[in-house]
Design a protein around this motif. Structure first.
Motif, PDB file in Angstrom:
ATOM      1  N   ASN A 162       0.843  -1.212   0.124  1.00  0.00           N
ATOM      2  CA  ASN A 162       0.129   0.172   0.061  1.00  0.00           C
ATOM      3  C   ASN A 162       0.844   1.187   0.110  1.00  0.00           C
ATOM      4  N   VAL A 163       0.562   2.253  -0.810  1.00  0.00           N
ATOM      5  CA  VAL A 163       1.276   3.712  -0.888  1.00  0.00           C
ATOM      6  C   VAL A 163       0.337   4.527  -0.061  1.00  0.00           C
ATOM      7  N   THR A 164       0.996   5.176   0.728  1.00  0.00           N
ATOM      8  CA  THR A 164       0.017   5.861   1.852  1.00  0.00           C
ATOM      9  C   THR A 164       0.306   7.281   1.673  1.00  0.00           C
ATOM     10  N   SER A 165      -0.367   8.334   2.171  1.00  0.00           N
ATOM     11  CA  SER A 165      -0.128   9.722   2.537  1.00  0.00           C
ATOM     12  C   SER A 165       0.286   9.927   3.499  1.00  0.00           C
ATOM     13  N   LYS A 166       0.779  11.274   3.758  1.00  0.00           N
ATOM     14  CA  LYS A 166       1.292  11.529   5.225  1.00  0.00           C
ATOM     15  C   LYS A 166       0.036  11.454   6.293  1.00  0.00           C
ATOM     16  N   TYR A 173      -5.043   3.095  -6.837  1.00  0.00           N
ATOM     17  CA  TYR A 173      -4.253   2.779  -7.735  1.00  0.00           C
ATOM     18  C   TYR A 173      -3.918   3.853  -9.089  1.00  0.00           C
ATOM     19  N   GLU A 174      -5.280   4.543  -9.353  1.00  0.00           N
ATOM     20  CA  GLU A 174      -5.393   5.200 -10.539  1.00  0.00           C
ATOM     21  C   GLU A 174      -4.478   6.502 -10.018  1.00  0.00           C
ATOM     22  N   SER A 175      -4.112   6.997  -9.099  1.00  0.00           N
ATOM     23  CA  SER A 175      -3.180   8.150  -8.707  1.00  0.00           C
ATOM     24  C   SER A 175      -1.939   7.606  -8.955  1.00  0.00           C
ATOM     25  N   LEU A 176      -1.756   6.403  -8.843  1.00  0.00           N
ATOM     26  CA  LEU A 176      -0.083   5.863  -8.896  1.00  0.00           C
ATOM     27  C   LEU A 176       0.150   5.744 -10.355  1.00  0.00           C
ATOM     28  N   LEU A 177      -0.500   5.725 -11.287  1.00  0.00           N
ATOM     29  CA  LEU A 177      -0.609   5.560 -12.573  1.00  0.00           C
ATOM     30  C   LEU A 177      -0.122   6.994 -13.098  1.00  0.00           C
ATOM     31  N   LYS A 199     -12.442   3.975 -12.448  1.00  0.00           N
ATOM     32  CA  LYS A 199     -11.589   5.304 -12.968  1.00  0.00           C
ATOM     33  C   LYS A 199     -10.137   4.528 -13.180  1.00  0.00           C
ATOM     34  N   PHE A 200      -9.901   3.440 -12.475  1.00  0.00           N
ATOM     35  CA  PHE A 200      -8.351   2.760 -12.524  1.00  0.00           C
ATOM     36  C   PHE A 200      -8.554   2.221 -13.766  1.00  0.00           C
TER      37      PHE A 200
END
Length: 244
Positions: A162-166, A173-177, A199-200
């Motif tokens: 998982n990639v997480t914000s502060k 996932y769509e933001s990672l793309l 959206k992804f």
């Protein structure tokens, strides 16, 4: 002691920079010339790279980073350098300098050293990034953006990471793309915290992806509808689905 290749730059970059005439005087600016001269002379390696992108005046005759290797593995306690020497080498994080330039492939088998390793690097030009060994691990969004900052990543294996914000929110996932425009292969493990949103899927269809692979899908996953949509919108995409 680590075996670094000081100032090595790829042939295509050398060819480009050899044709650039570096100005002797600072460009016209709202800042006084003396300040611009001071900035060029005293900038850190990371600052120098940012300045070099703004104006040719800031280009350094000497490469501001140390090229290390094309293939790394981060274990729990070591940085494993595999391709640069006949014998694979293991280094403790404190042995590494603070101005590394990293390209090629990075395999993250343990998150323990990731942030420290990133702090040692001033530039990433990765083609392949793998998190497939990690289990239920979170990495920061800032770290992910820095690892993919070149925009030239071609293969990404997120595994269950998982990639997480502060604030601890999981980045979809769509933001990672958005940070991987050159991506050709994407692999991930089905995550109950992250849905394969419409959206992804739409971003996948609009991307340059050639292969998309998902592991550990639940048995009730609606594969027929999912595959039918992708076949219609992106018929040349190779899709591999693995179920529990």
């Amino acid at each position: 002691m680590a075996n670094y290749r000081n100032g090595k730059i790829s042939a295509d970059i050398l060819q480009i920079t050899s044709k650039i005439k570096i100005p002797k005087w600072p460009p016209k600016s709202d800042f006084p010339a003396d300040i611009l001269k001071f900035m060029k002379k005293n900038a850190t390696e990371k600052q120098a790279l940012k300045l070099m992108k703004t104006n040719k005046y800031f280009i350094r005759e000497k490469c501001p980073f140390i090229y290390f290797d094309d293939y790394f593995v981060l274990t729990q306690n070591f940085v494993h350098q595999t391709h640069s020497t006949p014998k694979a080498m293991y280094y403790r994080i404190e042995e590494l300098p603070n101005n590394l330039g990293i390209s090629g492939t990075l395999n993250v088998q343990h998150e323990n050293l990731l942030s420290q390793f990133i702090s040692k690097c001033i530039i990433f030009d990765l083609k392949c990034l793998n998190f497939n060994w990690l289990k239920n691990v979170k990495i920061s969004y800032n770290d992910f953006k820095f690892l993919t900052s070149s925009g030239r990543l071609e293969k990404l294996d997120l595994g269950p990471t998982n990639v997480t914000s502060k604030n601890g929110e999981i980045i979809p996932y769509e933001s990672l793309l958005d940070h991987t425009p050159a991506l050709r292969r994407l692999c991930l493990e089905y995550n109950r915290y992250l849905i394969l949103s419409q959206k992804f899927i739409e971003k996948i269809c609009a991307s340059n992806l050639e292969k998309f692979e998902v592991f550990k899908l639940p048995k009730n996953f609606e594969r027929e509808a999912f595959l039918a949509y992708l076949a219609k919108k992106k018929p040349n995409l190779r899709v591999l689905l693995h179920f529990k």
